[in-house]
Design a protein around this motif. Structure first.
Motif, short mmCIF file in Angstrom:
data_model
loop_
_atom_site.label_atom_id
_atom_site.label_comp_id
_atom_site.label_asym_id
_atom_site.label_seq_id
_atom_site.Cartn_x
_atom_site.Cartn_y
_atom_site.Cartn_z
N TYR A 123 -58.42 36.28 38.75
CA TYR A 123 -57.85 37.01 39.89
C TYR A 123 -57.94 38.53 39.71
O TYR A 123 -57.68 39.30 40.63
CB TYR A 123 -56.38 36.61 40.11
CG TYR A 123 -55.48 36.91 38.93
CD1 TYR A 123 -55.00 38.19 38.72
CD2 TYR A 123 -55.12 35.92 38.02
CE1 TYR A 123 -54.20 38.48 37.64
CE2 TYR A 123 -54.32 36.20 36.94
CZ TYR A 123 -53.86 37.48 36.76
OH TYR A 123 -53.07 37.76 35.68
N ARG A 167 -39.53 55.49 41.03
CA ARG A 167 -39.56 54.79 39.73
C ARG A 167 -38.26 55.06 38.96
O ARG A 167 -37.69 54.18 38.34
CB ARG A 167 -40.79 55.22 38.93
CG ARG A 167 -42.07 54.57 39.44
CD ARG A 167 -43.30 55.26 38.87
NE ARG A 167 -44.52 54.56 39.15
CZ ARG A 167 -45.21 54.61 40.29
NH1 ARG A 167 -44.77 55.33 41.30
NH2 ARG A 167 -46.34 53.94 40.44
N PHE A 192 -43.91 54.15 35.22
CA PHE A 192 -42.58 53.50 35.18
C PHE A 192 -42.06 53.50 33.74
O PHE A 192 -40.85 53.63 33.51
CB PHE A 192 -42.69 52.07 35.73
CG PHE A 192 -41.36 51.35 35.86
CD1 PHE A 192 -40.28 51.94 36.51
CD2 PHE A 192 -41.20 50.07 35.34
CE1 PHE A 192 -39.06 51.27 36.63
CE2 PHE A 192 -39.99 49.39 35.46
CZ PHE A 192 -38.91 50.00 36.11
N LEU A 210 -53.38 44.55 31.57
CA LEU A 210 -54.71 43.98 31.33
C LEU A 210 -55.75 45.08 31.13
O LEU A 210 -56.78 44.86 30.50
CB LEU A 210 -55.13 43.13 32.53
CG LEU A 210 -54.41 41.80 32.72
CD1 LEU A 210 -54.77 41.19 34.07
CD2 LEU A 210 -54.78 40.84 31.60
N THR A 214 -56.15 52.09 31.30
CA THR A 214 -54.87 52.62 31.80
C THR A 214 -53.87 52.78 30.66
O THR A 214 -53.16 53.78 30.60
CB THR A 214 -54.26 51.76 32.94
OG1 THR A 214 -53.94 50.48 32.45
CG2 THR A 214 -55.17 51.67 34.14
N ARG A 234 -52.73 43.03 27.23
CA ARG A 234 -52.40 41.60 27.29
C ARG A 234 -51.96 41.25 28.70
O ARG A 234 -51.42 42.09 29.42
CB ARG A 234 -51.24 41.26 26.35
CG ARG A 234 -51.57 41.45 24.90
CD ARG A 234 -50.42 40.97 24.04
NE ARG A 234 -50.69 41.30 22.65
CZ ARG A 234 -49.92 40.94 21.64
NH1 ARG A 234 -48.82 40.25 21.85
NH2 ARG A 234 -50.23 41.27 20.40
C1 LIG Z 1 -49.94 49.20 40.64
S1 LIG Z 1 -50.26 49.18 38.95
C2 LIG Z 1 -48.69 49.26 38.18
C3 LIG Z 1 -48.11 50.57 38.20
C4 LIG Z 1 -47.23 50.96 37.06
N1 LIG Z 1 -46.23 49.98 36.72
C5 LIG Z 1 -46.62 52.27 37.47
O1 LIG Z 1 -45.41 52.42 37.47
O2 LIG Z 1 -47.41 53.15 37.85
C6 LIG Z 1 -50.63 47.55 38.56
C7 LIG Z 1 -51.09 47.39 37.13
O3 LIG Z 1 -50.95 46.03 36.80
C8 LIG Z 1 -52.00 45.66 35.96
N2 LIG Z 1 -52.11 44.21 36.00
C9 LIG Z 1 -52.55 43.42 36.98
N3 LIG Z 1 -52.41 42.12 36.65
C10 LIG Z 1 -51.82 42.11 35.42
C11 LIG Z 1 -51.40 41.09 34.54
N4 LIG Z 1 -51.53 39.82 34.85
N5 LIG Z 1 -50.87 41.43 33.37
C12 LIG Z 1 -50.72 42.73 33.02
N6 LIG Z 1 -51.09 43.74 33.81
C13 LIG Z 1 -51.64 43.44 35.00
C14 LIG Z 1 -53.19 46.42 36.51
O4 LIG Z 1 -54.18 46.53 35.52
C15 LIG Z 1 -52.55 47.75 36.90
O5 LIG Z 1 -52.62 48.66 35.85
#
Ligand SMILES: C[S@@+](CC[C@H](N)C(=O)[O-])C[C@H]1O[C@@H](n2cnc3c(N)ncnc32)[C@H](O)[C@@H]1O
Length: 351
Positions: A123, A167, A192, A210, A214, A234
């Motif tokens: 996904y 946040r 965050f 993941l 980032t 992870r």
């Molecule tokens: C919109 S961003 C999150 C923003 C962040 N928490 C912030 O405050 O800016 C979404 C993040 O979730 C990560 N992501 C998506 N699916 C994930 C998963 N199953 N496990 C861990 N990270 C995931 C993406 O790689 C991306 O960096």
């Protein structure tokens, strides 16, 4: 963002980024015309089709004759395809100056554990989320480009409610004044994570995402501020950490980026990771149930064209119900005014 980490863009890059940032404001007359047109063709939002694809087809058909709508769609499409490229070009112009600073902050108390053998979930793999050209991983400094240029100079300028203060607000909603160990699920570039650290200055913070690029930026942010974050590449729904090792598990707008079955796994994982009595706080985008049919169409169409393949599925879920199913008690769900954004779900693992 620490001042040292904030690149001084050259004139060409700065002008291109500013042009994109101000384009949204410059289009307000055109957007007002579209809204007038929508009011005319949809006098009663309740009469729109229930099925979201049919609703979109009806809206596209009705609005197709509107010059203002077609123009705003074309500009939106142009911004979606160009923002990532513009940001990368602006970065490349100053790369020589900023790269030593980026390298410097890869040293310090904040660490990154990469997982080179990790098989990325289907996904997530190959999806250009937010239509970011090349996705999260293509450019060596994508995390930095995203945080310093896209987020700070583009998104933050026009985001309703302010991306940083929201946040901090969410971090401050957790019920205790103090947490020893916090996990930030889907921490990305650390926005965050930072809000959590500023709210609970003594907490030991772990972040998972993941995307390696980032969390490398989160590491720089942590080190530039003297924080010691432990960052891991992870999946948040299957972290591999020992059970009962955290006091607070949180996420900020991760959920709309993952499909429904993964969201359910994620809540179960948060429950597993928390010590008895530990708190959970997950926030995400506006629930479709908080919106009328027209507003749902706007959100859904924006997500469809904006590189958010899981948004519809996620925004349609009752997250409080999922939290209860995972075992949480005292579950609350609240959507914050004026846009019902973010939607925040909280709960506690029984002691
Ligand atoms: C919109 S961003 C999150 C923003 C962040 N928490 C912030 O405050 O800016 C979404 C993040 O979730 C990560 N992501 C998506 N699916 C994930 C998963 N199953 N496990 C861990 N990270 C995931 C993406 O790689 C991306 O960096």
């Amino acid at each position: 963002m620490s001042e040292e980490l904030h690149a001084r863009l050259r004139q060409r890059g700065r002008a291109s980024v500013d042009f994109l940032a101000n384009m949204g404001f410059g289009m307000s007359d055109m957007r007002n015309s579209v809204e007038e047109e929508i009011k005319r063709i949809v006098p009663d939002p309740d009469a729109l089709p229930d099925d979201l694809d049919q609703r979109d087809a009806r809206m596209q058909q009705s609005l197709g004759a509107s010059t203002a709508y077609r123009a705003s769609q074309a500009v939106g499409e142009w911004m979606a395809t160009h923002h990532g490229l513009t940001a990368k070009h602006a970065f490349e112009e100053v790369r020589d100056e900023i790269e030593p600073v980026l390298k410097k902050f890869e040293e310090g108390g904040s660490t990154v554990e990469a997982s080179p053998d990790m098989e990325a979930p289907a996904y997530w793999d190959g999806v250009d989320f937010h239509r970011t050209a090349g996705g999260w991983e293509e450019h060596e400094y994508q995390g930095y480009i995203h945080a310093d240029i896209v987020h700070t100079r583009l998104v933050a300028k026009s985001f309703p409610g302010g991306i940083w203060s929201q946040r901090l607000m969410v971090a401050g909603l957790a019920p205790k004044d103090h947490y020893d160990k916090i996990i930030d699920l889907g921490c990305s570039t650390g926005h965050f994570t930072r809000a959590l650290q500023e709210t609970y200055p003594d907490a030991e913070i772990t972040g998972v995402d993941l995307s390696l690029k980032t969390i490398q930026q989160a590491q720089r942010l942590g080190n530039a501020n003297g924080w010691s974050w432990k960052l891991y590449q992870r999946p948040a729904e299957d972290t591999g950490f020992e059970a009962e090792s955290f006091d607070l598990a949180g996420s900020y707008i991760l959920l709309h980026e993952i499909p429904a079955h993964t969201i359910k796994q994620l809540f179960k994982e948060a429950f597993r990771l928390l010590k008895p009595g530990g708190d959970m706080i997950m926030s995400d985008v506006t629930r479709y149930s908080d919106l009328d049919k027209l507003a749902v169409w706007r959100a859904d169409a924006g997500a469809k064209y904006g590189g958010e393949p899981h948004w519809r599925e996620s925004a349609s879920l009752d997250l409080a119900e999922i939290a209860r199913e995972a075992g949480f008690v005292d579950v609350t769900a609240q959507s914050y005014p004026p846009f019902n954004y973010p939607h925040v779900v909280q709960g506690r693992k029984p002691a």
